[in-house]
Design a protein around this motif. Structure first.
Motif, mmCIF file in Angstrom:
data_model
loop_
_atom_site.group_PDB
_atom_site.id
_atom_site.type_symbol
_atom_site.label_atom_id
_atom_site.label_comp_id
_atom_site.label_asym_id
_atom_site.label_seq_id
_atom_site.Cartn_x
_atom_site.Cartn_y
_atom_site.Cartn_z
ATOM 1 N N TYR A 166 0.831 -1.206 0.000
ATOM 2 C CA TYR A 166 0.000 0.000 0.000
ATOM 3 C C TYR A 166 0.863 1.253 0.000
ATOM 4 C CZ TYR A 166 -3.353 3.425 1.913
ATOM 5 O OH TYR A 166 -4.135 4.524 2.135
ATOM 6 N N GLU A 167 0.590 2.161 -0.927
ATOM 7 C CA GLU A 167 1.295 3.438 -1.062
ATOM 8 C C GLU A 167 2.799 3.275 -1.234
ATOM 9 O OE1 GLU A 167 -0.112 6.064 -1.752
ATOM 10 O OE2 GLU A 167 -2.102 6.027 -0.894
ATOM 11 N N SER A 168 3.233 2.162 -1.839
ATOM 12 C CA SER A 168 4.667 1.884 -1.916
ATOM 13 C C SER A 168 5.435 2.834 -2.821
ATOM 14 C CB SER A 168 4.909 0.448 -2.372
ATOM 15 O OG SER A 168 4.420 0.250 -3.687
ATOM 16 N N ARG A 169 4.768 3.587 -3.644
ATOM 17 C CA ARG A 169 5.485 4.558 -4.464
ATOM 18 C C ARG A 169 5.723 5.859 -3.696
ATOM 19 N NH1 ARG A 169 6.968 3.754 -9.392
ATOM 20 N NH2 ARG A 169 6.261 1.912 -10.449
ATOM 21 N N GLN A 170 5.119 5.994 -2.529
ATOM 22 C CA GLN A 170 5.358 7.182 -1.708
ATOM 23 C C GLN A 170 6.250 6.781 -0.544
ATOM 24 O OE1 GLN A 170 1.250 8.440 -1.067
ATOM 25 N NE2 GLN A 170 1.737 10.238 -2.283
ATOM 26 N N HIS A 171 7.521 6.503 -0.868
ATOM 27 C CA HIS A 171 8.466 6.038 0.130
ATOM 28 C C HIS A 171 9.515 7.090 0.445
ATOM 29 C CE1 HIS A 171 10.221 5.275 -3.761
ATOM 30 N NE2 HIS A 171 11.403 5.319 -3.191
ATOM 31 N N LYS A 172 9.627 8.118 -0.375
ATOM 32 C CA LYS A 172 10.563 9.203 -0.101
ATOM 33 C C LYS A 172 9.927 10.499 -0.560
ATOM 34 C CE LYS A 172 12.992 8.552 -4.442
ATOM 35 N NZ LYS A 172 14.243 8.239 -5.088
ATOM 36 N N ARG A 173 10.350 11.575 0.036
ATOM 37 C CA ARG A 173 9.767 12.870 -0.310
ATOM 38 C C ARG A 173 10.373 13.398 -1.596
ATOM 39 N NH1 ARG A 173 9.389 15.356 5.657
ATOM 40 N NH2 ARG A 173 7.436 14.356 6.129
ATOM 41 N N SER A 174 9.502 13.769 -2.524
ATOM 42 C CA SER A 174 9.994 14.442 -3.724
ATOM 43 C C SER A 174 9.582 15.912 -3.689
ATOM 44 C CB SER A 174 9.463 13.755 -4.989
ATOM 45 O OG SER A 174 8.062 13.748 -4.991
ATOM 46 N N GLN A 175 8.647 16.246 -2.833
ATOM 47 C CA GLN A 175 8.217 17.633 -2.612
ATOM 48 C C GLN A 175 8.369 17.917 -1.125
ATOM 49 O OE1 GLN A 175 7.428 19.263 -5.377
ATOM 50 N NE2 GLN A 175 7.711 17.344 -6.460
ATOM 51 N N LEU A 176 8.463 19.163 -0.778
ATOM 52 C CA LEU A 176 8.685 19.517 0.624
ATOM 53 C C LEU A 176 7.542 19.090 1.539
ATOM 54 C CD1 LEU A 176 10.306 23.049 0.254
ATOM 55 C CD2 LEU A 176 11.416 20.900 0.886
ATOM 56 N N ARG A 177 6.304 19.144 1.066
ATOM 57 C CA ARG A 177 5.168 18.882 1.942
ATOM 58 C C ARG A 177 4.486 17.551 1.625
ATOM 59 N NH1 ARG A 177 3.656 22.757 5.134
ATOM 60 N NH2 ARG A 177 1.462 22.258 5.073
ATOM 61 N N GLU A 178 5.162 16.668 0.911
ATOM 62 C CA GLU A 178 4.569 15.383 0.558
ATOM 63 C C GLU A 178 4.721 14.402 1.720
ATOM 64 O OE1 GLU A 178 4.746 12.788 -3.392
ATOM 65 O OE2 GLU A 178 6.648 12.925 -2.377
ATOM 66 N N SER A 179 3.703 13.612 1.961
ATOM 67 C CA SER A 179 3.763 12.669 3.081
ATOM 68 C C SER A 179 4.497 11.399 2.669
ATOM 69 C CB SER A 179 2.347 12.306 3.532
ATOM 70 O OG SER A 179 1.698 11.560 2.533
ATOM 71 N N LEU A 180 4.930 10.667 3.664
ATOM 72 C CA LEU A 180 5.584 9.383 3.453
ATOM 73 C C LEU A 180 4.582 8.287 3.797
ATOM 74 C CD1 LEU A 180 9.016 10.242 5.088
ATOM 75 C CD2 LEU A 180 8.453 10.191 2.673
ATOM 76 N N ASP A 181 3.550 8.142 2.967
ATOM 77 C CA ASP A 181 2.425 7.269 3.276
ATOM 78 C C ASP A 181 2.811 5.820 3.531
ATOM 79 O OD1 ASP A 181 0.822 9.447 3.045
ATOM 80 O OD2 ASP A 181 -0.048 8.906 1.118
ATOM 81 N N CYS A 182 3.732 5.264 2.756
ATOM 82 C CA CYS A 182 4.092 3.858 2.928
ATOM 83 C C CYS A 182 4.764 3.642 4.281
ATOM 84 C CB CYS A 182 4.995 3.398 1.791
ATOM 85 S SG CYS A 182 5.316 1.626 1.829
ATOM 86 N N ALA A 183 5.712 4.479 4.626
ATOM 87 C CA ALA A 183 6.400 4.352 5.913
ATOM 88 C C ALA A 183 5.420 4.527 7.069
ATOM 89 C CB ALA A 183 7.528 5.374 6.005
ATOM 90 N N VAL A 184 4.531 5.489 6.954
ATOM 91 C CA VAL A 184 3.526 5.723 8.002
ATOM 92 C C VAL A 184 2.610 4.513 8.131
ATOM 93 C CG1 VAL A 184 1.531 7.139 8.627
ATOM 94 C CG2 VAL A 184 3.622 8.232 7.825
ATOM 95 N N MET A 185 2.214 3.924 6.993
ATOM 96 C CA MET A 185 1.352 2.739 7.012
ATOM 97 C C MET A 185 2.039 1.592 7.738
ATOM 98 S SD MET A 185 1.072 -0.511 5.323
ATOM 99 C CE MET A 185 2.140 -0.283 3.947
ATOM 100 N N LEU A 186 3.310 1.338 7.422
ATOM 101 C CA LEU A 186 4.036 0.248 8.079
ATOM 102 C C LEU A 186 4.118 0.473 9.582
ATOM 103 C CD1 LEU A 186 6.929 -0.273 5.508
ATOM 104 C CD2 LEU A 186 4.984 -1.792 5.918
ATOM 105 N N GLN A 187 4.429 1.697 9.995
ATOM 106 C CA GLN A 187 4.513 2.010 11.429
ATOM 107 C C GLN A 187 3.155 1.871 12.107
ATOM 108 O OE1 GLN A 187 6.300 5.893 11.263
ATOM 109 N NE2 GLN A 187 8.367 5.063 11.054
ATOM 110 N N GLU A 188 2.099 2.268 11.393
ATOM 111 C CA GLU A 188 0.751 2.147 11.958
ATOM 112 C C GLU A 188 0.388 0.680 12.186
ATOM 113 O OE1 GLU A 188 -3.530 4.257 11.226
ATOM 114 O OE2 GLU A 188 -2.395 3.704 9.435
ATOM 115 N N LEU A 189 0.684 -0.180 11.217
ATOM 116 C CA LEU A 189 0.375 -1.606 11.368
ATOM 117 C C LEU A 189 1.162 -2.219 12.524
ATOM 118 C CD1 LEU A 189 0.119 -2.905 7.685
ATOM 119 C CD2 LEU A 189 -1.723 -2.208 9.231
#
Length: 182
Positions: free
Chosen positions: A54-77
């Motif tokens: 889930y959200e594996s393409r959002q693993h690093k920031r390419s914009q200053l205000r972009e979230s790290l959804d995949c990392a957050v998802m893993l930590q949440e689980l």
């Protein structure tokens, strides 16, 4: 307890205000969290099998205000009690650094891919005269090198040239797809 969730399964649907609505990756992820919550304290270990992370393409920031959804998802689980996560060919396996103390299995399905290809294409000839493995972009180069070496064929790649001065639909547009050769 093993829970399998296919976040890319758009064929699942539900009714919303009398209209048919197809489940999004977010819907599947929310259902996964509901199942984990219902099993909390009852299972000795909770393992999540997520073929497409889930959200594996959002693993690093390419914009200053972009979230790290995949990392957050893993930590949440993990915070919900998940002990291990199993996925197939994660876009960037370094995302496991978000949960360094838990099990993160990134299964590479290369062998199964080759086996299915040979079974389903009987007239396929795998030699340098008839076949070449092409990487569609820089990110898939490692997989292409592995496939080419296992099959004993040449490898080539495409280079995506992007315009980093602008953003269209949240991405830097591709201005050229070039083939530098084998």
């Amino acid at each position: 307890l093993y829970i399998m969730v296919d976040v890319c399964n758009y064929s699942e649907s539900y009714s919303l205000n009398g209209m048919k609505n197809h489940m999004s990756p977010d819907d599947h992820y929310q259902d996964l969290k509901r199942v984990i919550a219902s099993a909390s304290g009852k299972a000795k270990r909770i393992n999540v099998i997520m073929p497409f992370l889930y959200e594996s393409r959002q693993h690093k920031r390419s914009q200053l205000r972009e979230s790290l959804d995949c990392a957050v998802m893993l930590q949440e689980l993990v915070n919900m009690g998940v002990d291990s996560i199993i996925t197939f060919d994660a876009h960037d396996p370094r995302v496991q650094n978000a949960i360094p103390l838990k099990t993160f299995e990134n299964v590479l399905p290369t062998y199964q891919f080759i086996k299915a290809l040979l079974r389903n294409v009987p007239d396929l000839i795998m030699d340098n005269q008839h076949m070449m493995v092409i990487s569609p972009d820089e990110g898939a180069t490692g997989r292409a090198i592995y496939l080419a070496s296992v099959l004993g064929v040449d490898m080539g790649m495409f280079y995506k040239r992007r315009d980093y001065s602008m953003i269209v639909n949240g991405k830097n547009p591709t201005v050229a797809h070039e083939y530098p050769g084998a």
